[in-house]
Motif scaffolding. Structure first.
Motif, short mmCIF file in Angstrom:
data_model
loop_
_atom_site.label_atom_id
_atom_site.label_comp_id
_atom_site.label_asym_id
_atom_site.label_seq_id
_atom_site.Cartn_x
_atom_site.Cartn_y
_atom_site.Cartn_z
N UNK A 1 19.23 4.20 25.80
CA UNK A 1 18.05 5.33 24.76
C UNK A 1 16.64 4.85 25.06
N UNK A 2 15.83 5.35 25.93
CA UNK A 2 14.36 5.13 26.18
C UNK A 2 13.71 6.30 26.39
N UNK A 3 12.45 6.17 26.40
CA UNK A 3 11.48 7.35 27.06
C UNK A 3 12.02 7.89 28.40
N UNK A 4 12.42 7.02 29.22
CA UNK A 4 12.84 7.50 30.44
C UNK A 4 14.15 8.12 30.66
N UNK A 5 15.01 7.59 29.69
CA UNK A 5 16.58 8.16 29.66
C UNK A 5 16.48 9.68 28.84
N UNK A 6 15.41 9.72 28.07
CA UNK A 6 15.54 11.07 27.02
C UNK A 6 14.63 12.02 27.78
N UNK A 7 13.36 11.56 28.22
CA UNK A 7 12.57 12.64 28.72
C UNK A 7 12.55 12.95 30.31
N UNK A 8 12.73 11.68 30.93
CA UNK A 8 12.36 11.89 32.31
C UNK A 8 13.52 12.14 33.09
N UNK A 9 14.66 11.57 33.08
CA UNK A 9 15.95 11.57 34.11
C UNK A 9 16.64 12.69 33.97
N UNK A 10 16.68 13.38 32.71
CA UNK A 10 17.77 14.59 32.87
C UNK A 10 16.89 15.74 33.70
N UNK A 11 15.62 15.98 33.32
CA UNK A 11 14.57 16.73 34.21
C UNK A 11 14.67 16.31 35.58
N UNK A 12 14.66 15.51 35.99
CA UNK A 12 14.56 14.85 37.40
C UNK A 12 15.73 15.31 37.93
N UNK A 13 16.84 15.21 37.32
CA UNK A 13 18.30 15.39 37.96
C UNK A 13 18.43 16.92 38.24
N UNK A 14 17.74 17.48 37.11
CA UNK A 14 17.93 19.14 37.20
C UNK A 14 16.67 19.62 38.11
N UNK A 15 15.85 18.95 38.74
CA UNK A 15 14.84 19.40 39.44
C UNK A 15 13.68 20.25 38.61
N UNK A 16 13.67 19.89 37.51
CA UNK A 16 12.59 20.49 36.69
C UNK A 16 11.50 19.57 36.50
N UNK A 17 10.23 20.21 36.14
CA UNK A 17 9.18 19.32 35.77
C UNK A 17 9.39 18.34 34.47
N UNK A 18 9.20 17.20 34.54
CA UNK A 18 9.18 16.14 33.44
C UNK A 18 7.69 15.83 32.80
N UNK A 19 7.85 16.19 31.58
CA UNK A 19 6.73 15.83 30.74
C UNK A 19 6.90 14.39 30.28
N UNK A 20 6.07 13.28 30.87
CA UNK A 20 6.12 11.99 30.52
C UNK A 20 5.22 11.60 29.36
N UNK A 21 5.56 10.35 28.83
CA UNK A 21 4.80 9.89 27.76
C UNK A 21 3.85 8.70 28.47
N UNK A 22 2.67 8.82 28.66
CA UNK A 22 1.99 8.09 29.33
C UNK A 22 1.62 8.30 30.71
N UNK A 23 1.20 7.22 31.34
CA UNK A 23 0.59 7.37 32.82
C UNK A 23 1.74 7.06 33.72
N UNK A 24 2.11 8.17 34.43
CA UNK A 24 3.57 8.10 35.22
C UNK A 24 3.53 6.74 36.66
#
Length: 298
Positions: free
Chosen positions: A162-185
């Motif tokens: 459980x982290x910002x990456x696993x909650x916010x980024x990974x699911x969106x990336x795998x679905x091919x969707x825009x990921x809104x990220x916390x901080x500077x990517x």
């Protein structure tokens, strides 16, 4: 009776219990619900670790206690101190060694890489909680009441993490969707793979050189964008699209879930590079981090 007790069945607690059991150790895994993996070497116990007397009884004849417990992120200032006080007291009564799973929040903000010798002078609420929990445990060690060490990990990668990456980024990336990220990517960041952290906990709990100080778990230093790109390539997903959350986004989201307010407090760790020096644990115990590919493939 179990030789080793793991408290908490998050991703790292489960990995720690499993690694211990796979090596032939008898393990007791304590959670409020009795959850955890099915393994012939792991006995799962349903117990609230905040009940000190009951916990002390469950720890009887244990040689090492691994505290991987965690409360709801937004409740840390209220809920973590009494829980950790109970675990510390019960472990002391049992006469066991005490290994804590910690993080990097307690350090003084710095522009360079943090080491275990970076001052514990945090400027955030959650950082002050983590620093105080370590101070109390270290005082108990210095007073000769029990032996204590801590393994500090960063933002998690790995199955069940459980982290910002696993909650916010990974699911969106795998679905091919825009990921809104916390901080500077594109800011370099030191991540921790759950299996590497578990290996560090097991290693320090079995070595006389570990006691009385904290250790950084091996880290994988990369950027959020690179991690997202590698994840997409592994799963055949489109090239990731990442955009930072604005302050307004964070404010609006905080009205729907208190977790977002907690992310905002720790923004200094994600808006610019946050680097961790793990050379102590590498040099002392020979531990090395997995590759980013291995952590993401898991």
């Amino acid at each position: 009776m179990a030789e080793h007790v793991v408290i908490g069945a998050g991703a790292t607690g489960i990995a720690t219990a499993r690694q211990l059991a796979d090596s032939g150790k008898r393990v007791r895994l304590i959670t409020r619900s009795g959850s955890g993996p099915e393994h012939p070497g792991i006995e799962r116990i349903a117990l609230d670790a905040g009940r000190t007397d009951e916990l002390a009884a469950a720890l009887a004849r244990a040689t090492t206690v691994f505290n991987a417990a965690m409360t709801a992120y937004h409740t840390w200032p209220e809920t973590m101190p009494p829980l950790f006080a109970s675990i510390l007291a019960a472990t002391e009564r049992a006469g066991a060694d005490y290994v804590i799973l910690g993080n990097h929040y307690g350090y003084q903000q710095t522009t360079g890489a943090v080491t275990e010798r970076t001052p514990m002078a945090p400027h955030t609420r959650k950082g002050r909680v983590r620093a105080e929990l370590w101070r109390q445990a270290k005082n108990a060690h210095d007073e000769g009441r029990l032996r204590v060490t801590e393994v500090r990990a960063g933002q998690y990668l790995g199955p069940g993490a459980v982290s910002a990456f696993t909650l916010l980024v990974a699911p969106r990336v795998l679905d091919g969707e825009l990921a809104l990220v916390h901080g500077n990517p594109d800011a370099a960041h030191s991540f921790s793979y759950t299996e590497d952290v578990a290996a560090a906990l097991v290693a320090v709990g079995a070595d006389e050189r570990a006691w009385g100080r904290a250790w950084h778990a091996p880290v994988i230093t990369t950027t959020l964008r690179q991690a997202a790109t590698d994840l997409a390539e592994l799963h055949g997903a489109p090239e990731p699209r990442l955009e930072p959350l604005t302050e307004r986004d964070m404010t609006l989201l905080s009205f729907t879930d208190p977790l977002w307010r907690e992310f905002a407090e720790m923004s200094y760790m994600s808006e610019r590079p946050f680097l961790v020096d793990d050379s102590d644990i590498r040099d002392t115990f020979g531990l090395k981090p997995s590759t980013l590919h291995e952590a993401l493939a898991a």
